[in-house]
Design a protein around this motif. Sequence first.
Motif, PDB file in Angstrom:
ATOM      1  N   ILE A   1      55.220  41.256  22.785  1.00 55.08           N
ATOM      2  CA  ILE A   1      53.807  40.964  23.032  1.00 55.08           C
ATOM      3  C   ILE A   1      52.965  42.245  22.961  1.00 55.08           C
ATOM      4  CG2 ILE A   1      53.958  41.187  25.560  1.00 55.08           C
ATOM      5  CD1 ILE A   1      52.102  38.759  25.754  1.00 55.08           C
ATOM      6  N   GLN A   2      53.603  43.383  23.238  1.00 61.74           N
ATOM      7  CA  GLN A   2      52.852  44.645  23.202  1.00 61.74           C
ATOM      8  C   GLN A   2      52.499  45.070  21.777  1.00 61.74           C
ATOM      9  OE1 GLN A   2      55.049  47.445  25.814  1.00 61.74           O
ATOM     10  NE2 GLN A   2      53.455  46.985  27.296  1.00 61.74           N
TER      11      GLN A   2
ATOM     12  N   PRO B   1      55.430  50.720  24.966  1.00 62.27           N
ATOM     13  CA  PRO B   1      55.642  51.466  26.212  1.00 62.27           C
ATOM     14  C   PRO B   1      56.678  50.840  27.146  1.00 62.27           C
ATOM     15  CG  PRO B   1      53.395  50.551  26.081  1.00 62.27           C
ATOM     16  CD  PRO B   1      54.021  50.384  24.743  1.00 62.27           C
ATOM     17  N   TRP B   2      56.770  49.499  27.194  1.00 61.23           N
ATOM     18  CA  TRP B   2      57.783  48.902  28.066  1.00 61.23           C
ATOM     19  C   TRP B   2      59.188  49.338  27.650  1.00 61.23           C
ATOM     20  CZ3 TRP B   2      55.636  43.203  28.074  1.00 61.23           C
ATOM     21  CH2 TRP B   2      54.633  43.105  29.050  1.00 61.23           C
ATOM     22  N   LEU B   3      59.376  49.436  26.333  1.00 58.32           N
ATOM     23  CA  LEU B   3      60.722  49.801  25.862  1.00 58.32           C
ATOM     24  C   LEU B   3      60.970  51.300  26.025  1.00 58.32           C
ATOM     25  CD1 LEU B   3      60.972  47.475  22.759  1.00 58.32           C
ATOM     26  CD2 LEU B   3      61.945  47.163  25.035  1.00 58.32           C
TER      27      LEU B   3
ATOM     28  N   ARG C   1      50.526  56.516  20.055  1.00 57.69           N
ATOM     29  CA  ARG C   1      50.499  57.475  21.157  1.00 57.69           C
ATOM     30  C   ARG C   1      51.809  57.478  21.950  1.00 57.69           C
ATOM     31  NH1 ARG C   1      45.647  54.855  24.521  1.00 57.69           N
ATOM     32  NH2 ARG C   1      44.976  54.380  22.391  1.00 57.69           N
ATOM     33  N   TYR C   2      52.555  56.376  21.910  1.00 55.96           N
ATOM     34  CA  TYR C   2      53.761  56.298  22.723  1.00 55.96           C
ATOM     35  C   TYR C   2      55.011  56.807  21.990  1.00 55.96           C
ATOM     36  CZ  TYR C   2      50.715  53.264  25.439  1.00 55.96           C
ATOM     37  OH  TYR C   2      49.655  52.767  26.151  1.00 55.96           O
TER      38      TYR C   2
ATOM     39  N   ALA D   1      59.291  42.449  24.979  1.00 56.12           N
ATOM     40  CA  ALA D   1      58.230  43.448  24.802  1.00 56.12           C
ATOM     41  C   ALA D   1      57.414  43.218  23.540  1.00 56.12           C
ATOM     42  CB  ALA D   1      58.846  44.852  24.781  1.00 56.12           C
TER      43      ALA D   1
ATOM     44  N   ALA E   1      38.370  39.234  26.022  1.00 56.16           N
ATOM     45  CA  ALA E   1      38.798  40.276  25.098  1.00 56.16           C
ATOM     46  C   ALA E   1      37.584  40.948  24.477  1.00 56.16           C
ATOM     47  CB  ALA E   1      39.659  39.670  23.999  1.00 56.16           C
ATOM     48  N   ASP E   2      37.716  42.270  24.292  1.00 58.09           N
ATOM     49  CA  ASP E   2      36.683  42.989  23.552  1.00 58.09           C
ATOM     50  C   ASP E   2      37.015  42.813  22.077  1.00 58.09           C
ATOM     51  OD1 ASP E   2      35.589  45.225  25.775  1.00 58.09           O
ATOM     52  OD2 ASP E   2      37.617  44.434  26.076  1.00 58.09           O
TER      53      ASP E   2
ATOM     54  N   HIS F   1      41.660  41.233  16.069  1.00 56.51           N
ATOM     55  CA  HIS F   1      41.001  42.245  15.244  1.00 56.51           C
ATOM     56  C   HIS F   1      40.663  41.677  13.875  1.00 56.51           C
ATOM     57  CE1 HIS F   1      42.266  44.944  18.377  1.00 56.51           C
ATOM     58  NE2 HIS F   1      43.540  44.751  18.119  1.00 56.51           N
TER      59      HIS F   1
ATOM     60  N   TYR G   1      48.988  43.583  21.465  1.00 56.76           N
ATOM     61  CA  TYR G   1      47.965  44.222  22.305  1.00 56.76           C
ATOM     62  C   TYR G   1      48.030  45.745  22.259  1.00 56.76           C
ATOM     63  CZ  TYR G   1      47.482  39.527  24.227  1.00 56.76           C
ATOM     64  OH  TYR G   1      47.270  38.186  24.377  1.00 56.76           O
ATOM     65  N   HIS G   2      48.729  46.287  21.282  1.00 56.80           N
ATOM     66  CA  HIS G   2      48.899  47.745  21.253  1.00 56.80           C
ATOM     67  C   HIS G   2      47.547  48.435  21.037  1.00 56.80           C
ATOM     68  CE1 HIS G   2      50.544  51.660  20.473  1.00 56.80           C
ATOM     69  NE2 HIS G   2      51.764  51.202  20.736  1.00 56.80           N
ATOM     70  N   PRO G   3      47.247  49.450  21.852  1.00 51.01           N
ATOM     71  CA  PRO G   3      45.940  50.105  21.706  1.00 51.01           C
ATOM     72  C   PRO G   3      45.791  50.872  20.386  1.00 51.01           C
ATOM     73  CG  PRO G   3      47.297  51.241  23.345  1.00 51.01           C
ATOM     74  CD  PRO G   3      48.014  49.970  22.996  1.00 51.01           C
TER      75      PRO G   3
END
Lengths: 224, 757
Positions: free
Chosen positions: B119-120, B624-626, B697-698, B117, B79-80, B508, B123-125
Motif C-alpha cells: 500500500i505504501q 519505509p515499513w520494510l 528518500r528511503y 507494505a 486527499a490533496d 495523481h 501513497y509513497h511521497p
Amino acid sequence: MAVDLDRCTGCEACVTACHAENNIPTVGPGQAQRGRAMHWIRVERYWEGDFPDVRLKFRPVMCQHCDAAPCEPVCPTYASHHTEDGLNAQVYNRCIGTRYCANACPYNVRFFDFFNPQWPKPLHLQLNPDVSVREVGVMEKCTFCVQRISAAQIQAKADKRDLKDGEVQPACAQACPSKALVFGDLNDPDSEVSRLSRSPRGSKLLDDLGTRPKVTYLQRQSAV
Amino acid sequence: MGFVSFVSFAMMDRRDFIKLTAVTGTSATLASCGHPEHQLIRFIPDEELVPGVAEWKPSVCPLCRAGCGLSVRVMEAEADVVRNGQQGVVKIGAAKKLEGQPDHPINHGGLCPRGQAAIQITYHPDRLTQPWKRTGARFSGDMKPVSWDDAIAELAARLDALAAGNAQAQLAILTRPGRSRRLELFAEFAKRFGAPAPVAVELFADDVLRRANAMSFGRDQLPTFDLAHSRHVIGFGADFLGTWNSPVAQSFGYGEMRQANPQIRGTFVQIEARMSQTGANADEWIPIPPGTEGVLALGLARVIIENKLRPADAAGQAGRAIDGWAGGLSQFTPERVETITGVPTRRLDRLARLFAERRPSVAIAGGVALAHTNGLFTALAVNALNALLGSVGVEGGMNFITPFDAARGLAQGTANRDTFAKLRSAKGLLLDGADPVFASPKAWRVRESLEQIPFIASFGSFIDDTSGLADLILPDHSFLESWTENLPEAGAAVAVVNVAGPVMRPLHQTRATPDVIIEVAGKLNKPVGLPWKSFDEMLKASMSGEAWTAALKQGWTIQSSVGSRQSAVGSLQSSVPISSPQRNGQKTVSYSAATFDGDPGTFPFYFLPYASQAFGDGSLAHLPWLQEMPDPLTSAMWSSWVELNPATARRLNIDPGDLVDISSTQGTVRAPAVLSPGIAPDVVAMPVGQGHGTFTRYGSDRGVNPISILAPVTELETGSLAWAATRVKIARAGEADGSLILFAGEMREHPHEHEVR
C-alpha cells in the motif's frame, strides 16, 4: 491468544501487518539506531548450538496482556489498566509519559513516543481512522487490535447475537501465512484458542514471574 | 476541545474551497482545449462511502509472481490532489489496509510482509505524479513536466522515427518478471510493431528450474508443492517459506503439514550452506558445500534404489535424464557422496530411508542451489529423486497446475549478459518497472549499454537507478488505482486467474500503462492496431462471461477449460506446444563440479547473496515499513550487513558490527559484520536489497549492493546467471560505525546512559 511455534516460520508478516493496522510510525535509521524503533509485535530469535549442529527458534512476542500485569500498578494516572474483557489497555490521553510501565514490563513490549509521528503526504492516507495516532510523550503497545474487537462486538449486538469464535482477528493473526497465531475468547472453553491453550505443548512466557500472561506459546516439536 | 477542532476543520474546508476556486479561475486559461469534463476536480466521489464505515474490495498483490489475492479496506479520506494544474483537497475512497483474501486458493487469507507494505507504493511521497521529459544530462535531475498529450505524442513520434528508419527491430522492451496479460499486451504490441519480444529483468530467476522441469516432466513451468499433505520435505537451498516461488501458499501448506493433523506431524530437512529463514524452521539443517546439492540428491536416490525401497524405473523420463540412472547410479557411492558433500554415509542412509518411508514426501530445489554453474544438473537430480519417490503429480507432492501454456503471459526469457550487450545497438527502450542497472552484475555493463540508447521511455512510478536514465517518463497508476491482474504459474491446486478492477481513484496525474500502450499504438503513422480499446476490454475478452463476473466479484477465478480461453484472445493464441519430454529425451546430464570465479587461494570464501525477506530482489527498498522491519535472522533494520561464522570472525579479528571489506575479482563492497552460527566457516553471505544509488528518500544511498561484485558466471547449460558462483576475500576495514542497526539486544530507554555506567 495462542501462538503455535511449530507453525511460525519467522516471516515477519505479523510485524508489518501490525504497523499497517495500528498507525505505528517508522522512526527512521537515526532514531532506530538509538533504540527507538517501534514494533508492537516482534519476532525473537534464539540460536541453539554451534555450527554445524545449529538450530534457530523464532518466537513472536507482543504484549502478553497479563492478568497480573506489572505495568498497571506502577502507573500514577491509571493510563495502564485492565478492561472488563481482560485486555491490558493503555489510555493515551491519561498517559503523562513517566515510562514506569515500560520499566516494569518484563516483556519489553511497551514503546514510548519520543516524537510526534510524521507521515510525509500522501503517506498519511494509509492511516487507519479507527486507531488514534499517538503524539509525543505517551506510551503505546499492542492492544490485541481492540478496535476490531469493539467493532465486532457492536455488530454482534446490533444483530442480537453472540460473537462467534474466530470472528475477531487481530491484524497479526489475520496476516499470518501459516496460521500460527490464534485469537479468541479464553472464557469460552470451546473456543479454538482455549483448546490450544490447554495443549500439553503450551507454556507462558516468563511464567514464574507470576504475571499470569494470557498468551500461550505452543512449543515447536522435534522430529521423532 | 471537540468544538474547537470542528470549527478549525470547517475553516480549513472553507479556506481550501476559496483557494480552489481561485486556482480554478486561473487554470481555465492554462487548460489545454478538448474535454472540459477532464478539467474538473470531482468533489463528490462516485463511491457511496459512509464516513467511518469500511468497504472491502478485491485486488491482486503486484509484488511478485505468486499472485496472492488481496482484500482492500477502503474508507473515506481527504486527499490533496492536483488536476490539470489545480490543487485541492477532495474526499476520496482511499485504500487503508491490504489483507489476504480468506478464500483465495493461493494465499488462504495470509499475506507476506512485503504484500502488507504494498500500500505504501500508492501513497509513497516520492511517487512520480505526472509525465516528465528530460531536458538536461541523464541523472542531472533536469526534467520538465509535460502534459499527457505531449508525452504520448512524443512517444509516438519516437516510435514513428524508428519505423521510418526501418529500425523497428531496434526497439527493446524490459519488464518485470511474472506471468500476466499486461505482458501479453506488451508482447502483442512488440510483435505487431516489429520489435523483439519483451525480456524480463530478474536477478533470482528460475529459468534453470523451468528448463529442468521441461526435461524431466515435459512441463516448462514452475512447480506447486502440496506441503499440507506432505509427511516429509527435503529442501535444497529453496527459501520457500520466505521469498521463493509462492511463499505464502507454501507457508500455509507448511503450517498445515506441521500441526493440522494431530496424528502425523510432517518433518522437514533443509540443505544449504547458509541458514535461510526457511532453513531455520527445519528439524534437521544440513550445511554442505555450495554446488554439491545434486550429488547429495543422487546419493539419496542411490541408497533408495540399492535398498530396493523404490525401483529405479519408477523415475521414468526424469531418471533417464540422469547419466547412469539405469545402472543404479553406481558412480554415486555413499563414500563418494561423503567426500564431496561432507555428509557421513550413515546420515545419508538415514536421510534416504526417512525420505522413502515417510511418504508422501517431496524434495524442493530452488534459489541458491540452482545458482551455480551446475545448476541444471542439481535441478534434474532433485526432479529424478521426486520421480523415484512417486512424488510428482500426487497429493503431498510436487504438481504442475493445468491448464498452463508457457508461451503465454511470460516474457521470452530473462535478461542476461547478451541481452544487455545487444542493447548497446538498440535505438529505443521501453522500461516497464524493471531496474536492471541495480539488479545486474557490474561486469554486464548495463548502465553503459543503456547510456548508448538514444531514447528511453519509462513507465515506472519511481526514479531508480535505471529510470533515472529515461528521456520520457509516463508514470503508471498504482495497482490499487487501475485494473490489475496476473496468471500465477504455481501456488494452487488449480489454475488461478487473478483480475480486479481499481479499488480507488488515481491520486495523481498518472495513466494506466497498458492503456497508454494501446493509445500510442493507435496513434502511430502506421498504426499497429491493437484489437482492444482499453486494458479492461482486453481482460474481459480473455475470459468467459461467467468467469468475468466471478472475477469482478472476488478478484479471481479458476481457469477451467482451455476452450473458453481460446475464444478469449484469439489473436494471441500461441501455436507453440508445451515442450514434450521426447524433445529432450535423448539428452542426459552428468555431474561436473561447480566452478567459481576467483582463485581459492586469493579468494577463500564462497559468496552467497540472498533475497532479503524485506526487499526481495531489492525492488522494495523504497518502502519505509520494510526498511524498518527487523530481518528475521539478524533483527537488522535500514542496513546492509555481511554474515560470517563466529570462528571465521575470530580468526580475522572481526567483532560484531565491525566494518568488513568483501572483495571479489569484480570489486569491493564494505558492510558491517553480523556473526551467525548458521553459516559455514568458508561462506559469507549478504542480503540483496540495499545499495540503490537513487530510489526515493528511503532507499537512496543506503548500504551496499552485493550484486555489484558478482562475477558474470553462468549456469553452463542454460546461460542463466550463476549468482552464487563468486568467491571473495574479506578483511576487517574498521570499527563499527553505527550503520548496522539492530532491533534486538539494546536497552531501548536510555542506551547511552547505560553505556556510561
